[in-house]
Design a protein around this motif. Structure first.
Motif, short mmCIF file in Angstrom:
data_model
loop_
_atom_site.label_atom_id
_atom_site.label_comp_id
_atom_site.label_asym_id
_atom_site.label_seq_id
_atom_site.Cartn_x
_atom_site.Cartn_y
_atom_site.Cartn_z
N PRO A 14 28.97 27.44 -22.88
CA PRO A 14 27.68 27.82 -22.26
C PRO A 14 27.54 29.33 -22.10
O PRO A 14 26.44 29.88 -22.26
CB PRO A 14 27.71 27.09 -20.92
N PHE A 15 28.64 30.01 -21.77
CA PHE A 15 28.57 31.46 -21.59
C PHE A 15 28.22 32.15 -22.90
O PHE A 15 27.40 33.07 -22.93
CB PHE A 15 29.91 31.97 -21.07
N ALA A 16 28.83 31.71 -24.00
CA ALA A 16 28.56 32.33 -25.30
C ALA A 16 27.12 32.08 -25.73
O ALA A 16 26.45 32.98 -26.27
CB ALA A 16 29.53 31.78 -26.35
N ILE A 17 26.62 30.87 -25.50
CA ILE A 17 25.24 30.56 -25.86
C ILE A 17 24.27 31.39 -25.03
O ILE A 17 23.28 31.95 -25.55
CB ILE A 17 24.97 29.06 -25.67
N ALA A 18 24.56 31.52 -23.72
CA ALA A 18 23.69 32.33 -22.86
C ALA A 18 23.70 33.79 -23.28
O ALA A 18 22.65 34.45 -23.31
CB ALA A 18 24.13 32.19 -21.40
N CYS A 19 24.88 34.30 -23.64
CA CYS A 19 24.97 35.69 -24.07
C CYS A 19 24.22 35.92 -25.38
O CYS A 19 23.53 36.94 -25.54
CB CYS A 19 26.44 36.10 -24.24
N SER A 20 24.33 35.00 -26.32
CA SER A 20 23.63 35.16 -27.59
C SER A 20 22.12 35.14 -27.39
O SER A 20 21.37 35.90 -28.02
CB SER A 20 24.05 34.06 -28.57
N MET A 21 21.63 34.28 -26.47
CA MET A 21 20.20 34.24 -26.20
C MET A 21 19.74 35.52 -25.49
O MET A 21 18.64 36.03 -25.77
CB MET A 21 19.86 33.01 -25.36
N ALA A 22 20.57 36.04 -24.59
CA ALA A 22 20.21 37.29 -23.92
C ALA A 22 20.13 38.44 -24.91
O ALA A 22 19.20 39.26 -24.85
CB ALA A 22 21.25 37.60 -22.83
N VAL A 23 21.07 38.50 -25.83
CA VAL A 23 21.03 39.53 -26.87
C VAL A 23 19.77 39.38 -27.72
O VAL A 23 19.13 40.37 -28.10
CB VAL A 23 22.30 39.46 -27.74
N ALA A 24 19.39 38.14 -28.02
CA ALA A 24 18.20 37.90 -28.83
C ALA A 24 16.94 38.38 -28.11
O ALA A 24 16.06 39.00 -28.73
CB ALA A 24 18.09 36.41 -29.15
N VAL A 25 16.84 38.10 -26.81
CA VAL A 25 15.66 38.54 -26.06
C VAL A 25 15.59 40.06 -26.00
O VAL A 25 14.52 40.66 -26.19
CB VAL A 25 15.69 37.94 -24.64
N VAL A 26 16.73 40.69 -25.74
CA VAL A 26 16.75 42.16 -25.68
C VAL A 26 16.38 42.75 -27.05
O VAL A 26 15.61 43.72 -27.13
CB VAL A 26 18.14 42.65 -25.23
#
Length: 367
Positions: A14-26
């Motif tokens: 879950p942490f990796a998925i959340a981080c990848s989505m955060a990078v995508a939004v930024v």
């Protein structure tokens, strides 16, 4: 030694998925900042105006929740249908069919009408069941055509959207039209309106229905044998048939559930916001909800945050235009870029950068 290496197994924490989505939004925000610069605006001020109204003001947050409820319900319907292998795109039609069924029932409870006035809690269950059944039947026809005749559900469901819209246009221009020049029904009885849940805002109880639906969909897909059969039927129909699963039956069931959820979004909109049926009531929310499901990566638990983000940006678009002088249409570009970046963020989970490849190779002399 390669600079970009494929991981042995994708990172699924879950942490990796959340981080990848955060990078995508930024990343999407950085790209959109270039458009702000072209208009001579400060990107930080523009983003401040975009997010301040929907998330930092009580009134704006209420409007964000109003936008969130129908988006979340349609996104949940998308998740159920797509994860079951049913590529349904007819949620715009389900939305207006649910809105029409709810409006008819609510108008029937007006004084002197067929049913007559009812207490709110006695009335509430009736439109939910009627709307869900109407949407389920509307989407179920498409599933039956695919299961029985092998039709393409994508094309058929897209066409049914226009049929449903034309049906509503007929209703508000003919049998259900209120006196006046506008194609719409009379205002629904106030006793049928969804109650407001945040003082001083327009946020209504529809968001509670969306939260309950989110929990039920997640539990059904992840914790029940039925959910397992739906997902397996979507992932590999041949293996599902070999395992004794009725793939055709599960396909139709998924369509019923998805259509019902889409129709509930129409119920929420009519009883919570518009309080009447009118031409163009959907405003494209049936397609926007599909985008929210993609933004959530077809994960029911991520639907509410994705819908809040998407709905909040829609609310903040006008504020950004007023304060920063930037067209609100740029918000739709940002929303589209976020979806594209989130879909592309799987690259971060499947590949990694090998920094050792950047180090110079030292050659040793052999004697």
């Amino acid at each position: 030694m390669k600079l970009i290496e494929r991981r042995v197994t994708p990172v699924d924490s879950p942490f990796a998925i959340a981080c990848s989505m955060a990078v995508a939004v930024v990343a999407a925000m950085v790209v959109t900042s270039l458009l702000f610069v072209l208009y001579g605006a400060n990107p930080l001020q523009a983003y401040g105006a975009l997010f301040h109204e929907p998330f930092a003001t009580w009134r704006g947050f209420g409007y964000t929740l109003v936008r969130t409820a129908p988006l979340a319900l349609i996104a949940l319907g998308t998740i159920v249908s797509w994860r079951s292998g049913f590529g349904y795109l007819g949620f715009e039609g389900c939305f207006v069919i649910g809105a029409a069924a709810t409006s008819w029932l609510a108008l029937s409870t007006a004084p002197g009408a067929a049913i007559g006035p009812l207490p709110f809690f006695a009335f509430l269950l009736m439109p939910l069941l009627l709307s869900f059944a109407a949407g389920a039947l509307w989407a179920g026809v498409v599933a039956l055509m695919r299961a029985r005749f092998g039709g393409n559900e994508v094309l058929i469901s897209l066409m049914t959207n226009y049929v449903a819209i034309l049906i509503v246009q007929y209703l508000v221009s003919g049998p259900m039209r209120a006196p006046g020049g506008v194609p719409e029904t009379a205002q629904l009885p106030r006793a049928t309106w969804l109650p407001f849940i945040l003082h001083g805002t327009r946020a209504h109880a529809g968001i509670l229905l969306a939260l309950l639906a989110t929990l039920l969909v997640w539990v059904s897909l992840r914790k029940t044998p039925l959910g397992y059969e739906l997902i397996v039927s979507g992932l590999n129909p041949s293996a599902a048939r070999f395992g004794g699963i009725d793939v055709g039956g599960r396909l139709v069931l998924a369509a019923f559930l998805a259509g019902g959820l889409g129709a509930l979004a129409g119920t929420v909109e009519v009883l919570g916001v518009q309080h009447r049926l009118m031409d163009g009531i959907s405003g494209g929310v049936g397609f926007t909800g599909i985008i929210v499901a993609l933004l959530a990566k077809l994960n029911p638990l991520a639907v509410i945050p994705a819908a809040v983000l998407y709905g909040g940006m829609t609310v903040g678009a006008n504020a950004m235009q007023r304060r920063a002088g930037i067209p609100s249409s740029i918000t739709f570009i940002l929303q589209s870029l976020i979806v594209l970046m989130v879909l592309a963020s799987d690259i971060l989970r499947r590949y990694r950068v090998n920094l050792a490849a950047l180090r110079p190779v030292v050659k040793t002399e052999t004697r």
